[in-house]
Enzyme design. Sequence first.
Site, PDB file in Angstrom:
ATOM      1  N   ASP A 267       0.849  -1.176   0.000  1.00 48.90           N
ATOM      2  CA  ASP A 267       0.000   0.000   0.000  1.00 48.90           C
ATOM      3  C   ASP A 267       0.897   1.242   0.000  1.00 48.90           C
ATOM      4  OD1 ASP A 267      -2.918   1.095   0.459  1.00 48.90           O
ATOM      5  OD2 ASP A 267      -1.730   2.049   2.032  1.00 48.90           O
TER       6      ASP A 267
ATOM      7  N   HIS B  66      -6.918  -6.270  -1.387  1.00 49.21           N
ATOM      8  CA  HIS B  66      -5.845  -5.321  -1.127  1.00 49.21           C
ATOM      9  C   HIS B  66      -4.870  -5.758  -0.040  1.00 49.21           C
ATOM     10  CE1 HIS B  66      -3.819  -1.477  -1.037  1.00 49.21           C
ATOM     11  NE2 HIS B  66      -4.081  -1.332   0.242  1.00 49.21           N
TER      12      HIS B  66
END
Length: 325
Positions: free
Chosen positions: A100, A300
């Site tokens: 991320d 994610h």
Amino acid sequence: MIQRDVPTDGLTQRVLEAGPDDGPLVLLIHGFPELGVSWRAQVAALAQAGFRAVAPDMRGYGGTGGPEETEAHTILHLVDDMVDLVRALGRETCVVVGHDWGAPVAWHCALIRPDMFTAVAGLSVPFQPRRPKGPPTPAMAAISKRAGLGDLYISRFQAPDAHAAFDVDPATALRKMFHAYDGATPDARQSTGFLAPGVDLLRSIADDAALPPWLSPEHFQEYVDAFTKTGFKGPVDWYRCLDRNWELTAWLQDRRITVPSLFIVGERDPVRHYAGAQEAGLPDWLTDLRGRHVLSGAGHWLQQERADEVNALLLGFLSEIGAAD
């Protein structure tokens, strides 16, 4: 596996670490809204393989904390923190891995200091070269407007009070974020990252959002406790520095990452809605790209959703580049 505080230049960094003291160093950088403990499965696997694995709470997060000033959260501050941490650990080189927001930090570590960060792996967010035509946030707003998609949440995060909605109820905010970006969440309930007028990111996510299958109540409570104590201002300040990052990095324009590199992304990662276009160009900017992997059905939170697969890919990469030698 232990947690401890490591004094560095101007910052004391809380780290999760394991592995032999003389093992090759692997630094694991988390993103938003996570902590060093997000890498617990990787720290264990790397340590078992003979590496010294270290996952810090980053500037503005958890046990590390940091300055209150927004402008103290630029990409150069974040890279500096990692350089200082490597030195404080008594090392001169390491492999850096980021997920991320941690991925741009890891990419820039390798871009700016290839002598220290001798290989790099990015999860979820591909390397995005500096755009020559101006800072990023006006471009994001213009693209969103032309496409009729609404505001990208990153644009909303530029507001000085954008973190306030998260601070009101950290447990609900975290539960919604983990749910909306998870691979097990149905398409209709995932966040696209784009927001209708008058609707903020948290209100765009269903109130009955459940914890992802990989996130135990005990592990979730670690995040809740940390963010309840520190708040979300520091983490959101990373986003508020995007245009400042562009101003500070003209000297990196057109520079490529030359160290061995690896990219891993989840097939159903919502970040691909707004960062996925950069994936195709990775070979142009990563001159020693050893692999691009798309994990089927994954979302994610890769290193936690698919810990075994990510561990295998990281260990394979480290073996291929001879990092254990």
